[in-house]
Scaffold this motif. Structure first.
Motif, PDB file in Angstrom:
ATOM      1  N   ASN A   1       0.846  -1.175   0.000  1.00 44.62           N
ATOM      2  CA  ASN A   1       0.000   0.000   0.000  1.00 44.62           C
ATOM      3  C   ASN A   1       0.882   1.225   0.000  1.00 44.62           C
ATOM      4  OD1 ASN A   1      -2.003   1.845   0.239  1.00 44.62           O
ATOM      5  ND2 ASN A   1      -2.624   1.290   2.315  1.00 44.62           N
ATOM      6  N   TYR A   2       1.153   1.726  -1.174  1.00 43.81           N
ATOM      7  CA  TYR A   2       2.073   2.853  -1.284  1.00 43.81           C
ATOM      8  C   TYR A   2       1.384   4.171  -0.998  1.00 43.81           C
ATOM      9  CZ  TYR A   2       4.604  -0.759  -3.665  1.00 43.81           C
ATOM     10  OH  TYR A   2       5.211  -1.926  -3.958  1.00 43.81           O
ATOM     11  N   GLY A   3       0.085   4.123  -0.931  1.00 45.38           N
ATOM     12  CA  GLY A   3      -0.620   5.365  -0.693  1.00 45.38           C
ATOM     13  C   GLY A   3      -0.633   6.228  -1.924  1.00 45.38           C
ATOM     14  N   GLN A   4      -0.954   7.496  -1.766  1.00 46.70           N
ATOM     15  CA  GLN A   4      -0.977   8.434  -2.868  1.00 46.70           C
ATOM     16  C   GLN A   4      -0.176   9.666  -2.488  1.00 46.70           C
ATOM     17  OE1 GLN A   4      -4.861   9.245  -4.446  1.00 46.70           O
ATOM     18  NE2 GLN A   4      -5.564   7.148  -4.170  1.00 46.70           N
TER      19      GLN A   4
ATOM     20  N   LEU B   1      -9.507   5.546  -8.972  1.00 50.73           N
ATOM     21  CA  LEU B   1      -8.709   5.864  -7.790  1.00 50.73           C
ATOM     22  C   LEU B   1      -9.541   5.776  -6.512  1.00 50.73           C
ATOM     23  CD1 LEU B   1      -6.594   8.881  -9.128  1.00 50.73           C
ATOM     24  CD2 LEU B   1      -5.918   6.488  -8.904  1.00 50.73           C
ATOM     25  N   LYS B   2     -10.844   6.032  -6.635  1.00 51.27           N
ATOM     26  CA  LYS B   2     -11.709   5.954  -5.458  1.00 51.27           C
ATOM     27  C   LYS B   2     -11.864   4.521  -4.973  1.00 51.27           C
ATOM     28  CE  LYS B   2     -14.391  10.008  -6.913  1.00 51.27           C
ATOM     29  NZ  LYS B   2     -15.729  10.493  -7.310  1.00 51.27           N
ATOM     30  N   ALA B   3     -11.632   3.563  -5.870  1.00 51.36           N
ATOM     31  CA  ALA B   3     -11.796   2.155  -5.497  1.00 51.36           C
ATOM     32  C   ALA B   3     -10.555   1.573  -4.833  1.00 51.36           C
ATOM     33  CB  ALA B   3     -12.139   1.330  -6.740  1.00 51.36           C
ATOM     34  N   GLY B   4      -9.458   2.329  -4.814  1.00 51.05           N
ATOM     35  CA  GLY B   4      -8.204   1.831  -4.262  1.00 51.05           C
ATOM     36  C   GLY B   4      -8.310   1.279  -2.845  1.00 51.05           C
ATOM     37  N   PRO B   5      -8.820   2.058  -1.886  1.00 52.02           N
ATOM     38  CA  PRO B   5      -8.912   1.558  -0.503  1.00 52.02           C
ATOM     39  C   PRO B   5      -9.782   0.306  -0.397  1.00 52.02           C
ATOM     40  CG  PRO B   5      -9.166   3.945  -0.558  1.00 52.02           C
ATOM     41  CD  PRO B   5      -9.188   3.478  -1.982  1.00 52.02           C
TER      42      PRO B   5
ATOM     43  N   VAL C   1      -8.473  -3.412   0.966  1.00 50.30           N
ATOM     44  CA  VAL C   1      -9.122  -4.140   2.060  1.00 50.30           C
ATOM     45  C   VAL C   1      -9.551  -5.520   1.580  1.00 50.30           C
ATOM     46  CG1 VAL C   1     -11.134  -4.193   3.573  1.00 50.30           C
ATOM     47  CG2 VAL C   1      -9.878  -2.055   3.274  1.00 50.30           C
ATOM     48  N   ALA C   2     -10.098  -5.582   0.371  1.00 50.88           N
ATOM     49  CA  ALA C   2     -10.528  -6.866  -0.190  1.00 50.88           C
ATOM     50  C   ALA C   2      -9.343  -7.815  -0.345  1.00 50.88           C
ATOM     51  CB  ALA C   2     -11.213  -6.645  -1.537  1.00 50.88           C
ATOM     52  N   LEU C   3      -8.200  -7.278  -0.770  1.00 52.07           N
ATOM     53  CA  LEU C   3      -7.006  -8.105  -0.925  1.00 52.07           C
ATOM     54  C   LEU C   3      -6.531  -8.637   0.421  1.00 52.07           C
ATOM     55  CD1 LEU C   3      -4.683  -9.252  -2.601  1.00 52.07           C
ATOM     56  CD2 LEU C   3      -3.508  -7.052  -2.335  1.00 52.07           C
ATOM     57  N   LEU C   4      -6.527  -7.781   1.428  1.00 52.04           N
ATOM     58  CA  LEU C   4      -6.100  -8.213   2.764  1.00 52.04           C
ATOM     59  C   LEU C   4      -7.016  -9.316   3.295  1.00 52.04           C
ATOM     60  CD1 LEU C   4      -4.246  -7.834   5.202  1.00 52.04           C
ATOM     61  CD2 LEU C   4      -5.791  -6.039   6.009  1.00 52.04           C
ATOM     62  N   VAL C   5      -8.324  -9.133   3.112  1.00 50.24           N
ATOM     63  CA  VAL C   5      -9.283 -10.143   3.550  1.00 50.24           C
ATOM     64  C   VAL C   5      -9.059 -11.454   2.807  1.00 50.24           C
ATOM     65  CG1 VAL C   5     -11.731 -10.771   3.597  1.00 50.24           C
ATOM     66  CG2 VAL C   5     -11.016  -8.455   4.243  1.00 50.24           C
TER      67      VAL C   5
ATOM     68  N   TYR D   1      -6.714   0.351 -11.245  1.00 47.62           N
ATOM     69  CA  TYR D   1      -6.398   1.391 -10.263  1.00 47.62           C
ATOM     70  C   TYR D   1      -4.961   1.882 -10.422  1.00 47.62           C
ATOM     71  CZ  TYR D   1      -4.880   3.232  -5.733  1.00 47.62           C
ATOM     72  OH  TYR D   1      -4.321   4.000  -4.753  1.00 47.62           O
ATOM     73  N   ASP D   2      -4.014   0.943 -10.515  1.00 39.91           N
ATOM     74  CA  ASP D   2      -2.607   1.324 -10.621  1.00 39.91           C
ATOM     75  C   ASP D   2      -2.304   2.028 -11.940  1.00 39.91           C
ATOM     76  OD1 ASP D   2      -1.673   0.491  -8.131  1.00 39.91           O
ATOM     77  OD2 ASP D   2      -1.506  -1.587  -8.779  1.00 39.91           O
ATOM     78  N   ALA D   3      -3.019   1.658 -13.008  1.00 42.77           N
ATOM     79  CA  ALA D   3      -2.820   2.346 -14.282  1.00 42.77           C
ATOM     80  C   ALA D   3      -3.215   3.814 -14.168  1.00 42.77           C
ATOM     81  CB  ALA D   3      -3.627   1.662 -15.384  1.00 42.77           C
ATOM     82  N   GLN D   4      -4.355   4.080 -13.532  1.00 47.46           N
ATOM     83  CA  GLN D   4      -4.792   5.470 -13.371  1.00 47.46           C
ATOM     84  C   GLN D   4      -3.930   6.210 -12.356  1.00 47.46           C
ATOM     85  OE1 GLN D   4      -8.981   6.024 -12.668  1.00 47.46           O
ATOM     86  NE2 GLN D   4      -9.546   5.146 -14.653  1.00 47.46           N
TER      87      GLN D   4
END
Length: 269
Positions: A9-12, A170-174, A178-182, A217-220
């Motif tokens: 999670n590199y953040g923005q 970008l709004k879907a990033g968080p 969370v989905a990946l962590l779960v 997400y990462d592309a945008q």
């Protein structure tokens, strides 16, 4: 659990740039001003395209290095000898080193020397190739080839969609993080309480969906980060961004490939 199944999670660190339309006082001054702005916009778009291409170029080189190391490792039997010597601690050590490299790049990329960051990225790619050599023993070559071809096609389509759509991913990033962590926690738990082929297929399908979203997400985010860096004119920061974005995209590609391999792979020779 895969050594490369880590989406850091590199953040923005860079906010999306805000553009404001220039106002013109009178028609006489509008022509030269519009010409200058046109040249500026053209230069900006060209710089953004070049920077984005550089990030994808770094990612591609990392993937090629991973593939080369994986093939060499399989041919020489280096991974088998390494595991015979180190056992489970060897796997754990490799995973820890990869996580440390990814975290350091994410946290210290803004202050790290460009050469150091690039070296760490390619070391990470080489280590991933070393661990991925194990897939040659678990899956047949045709299965690996099919999964790789599907991954290339999916990755290309998702990237094109994300860079041309007006939808803000970008709004879907968080949510995706969370989905990946779960998912990762769930995979570990299910591995002990409900290990089965069905469970493997379901988690692989969910993982594929999540990393498809992360690819978009990462592309945008790559484009947004370059937009801000290019406005600042900091060439060193642009180089650093190209590396961290390459790592993000690299992780998306590798994990999509692994999940596709789980879904469609076979160990039949």
């Amino acid at each position: 659990m895969y050594g490369s199944d880590q989406q850091t999670n590199y953040g923005q660190p860079f906010a999306q740039p805000q553009y404001q339309q220039q106002g013109y006082a009178y028609a006489g001054a509008a022509t030269p001003t519009m010409t200058m702005n046109g040249q500026t916009v053209y230069s900006f778009e060209r710089a953004r395209h070049t920077s984005t291409t550089q990030a994808y170029g770094e990612m591609t080189l990392g993937l090629l290095l991973t593939a080369l190391v994986a093939v060499i490792t399989q041919v020489t039997g280096a991974l088998d000898r390494f595991l015979m010597t180190t056992g489970m601690m060897g796997w754990i050590g490799l995973a820890v080193v990869q996580v440390v490299i990814a975290v350091m790049l994410g946290v210290r990329i803004q202050t790290m020397k460009v050469a150091t960051a690039r070296t760490m990225f390619y070391v990470y790619a080489a280590l991933t190739g070393f661990t991925l050599a194990s897939i040659f023993e678990a899956y047949s070559l045709p299965s690996i080839g099919i999964a790789l071809g599907l991954c290339v096609a999916f990755f290309f389509v998702l990237t094109m969609i994300s860079l041309t759509t007006k939808k803000d991913m970008l709004k879907a990033g968080p949510i995706l993080m969370v989905a990946l962590l779960v998912l990762l926690v769930g995979e570990i738990i299910l591995m002990f309480i409900a290990p089965s082929h069905t469970t493997l297929m379901v988690t692989a399908a969910l993982g594929l969906i999540i990393f498809a979203g992360l690819t978009m997400y990462d592309a945008q985010q790559t484009r947004a980060m370059f937009d801000m860096a290019e406005q600042s004119g900091d060439t060193q920061m642009i180089q650093r961004i190209s590396i961290i974005c390459a790592l993000n995209l690299y992780l998306d590609f590798v994990n999509m490939f692994l999940y596709l391999l789980q879904l469609f792979g076979s160990n039949d020779d």
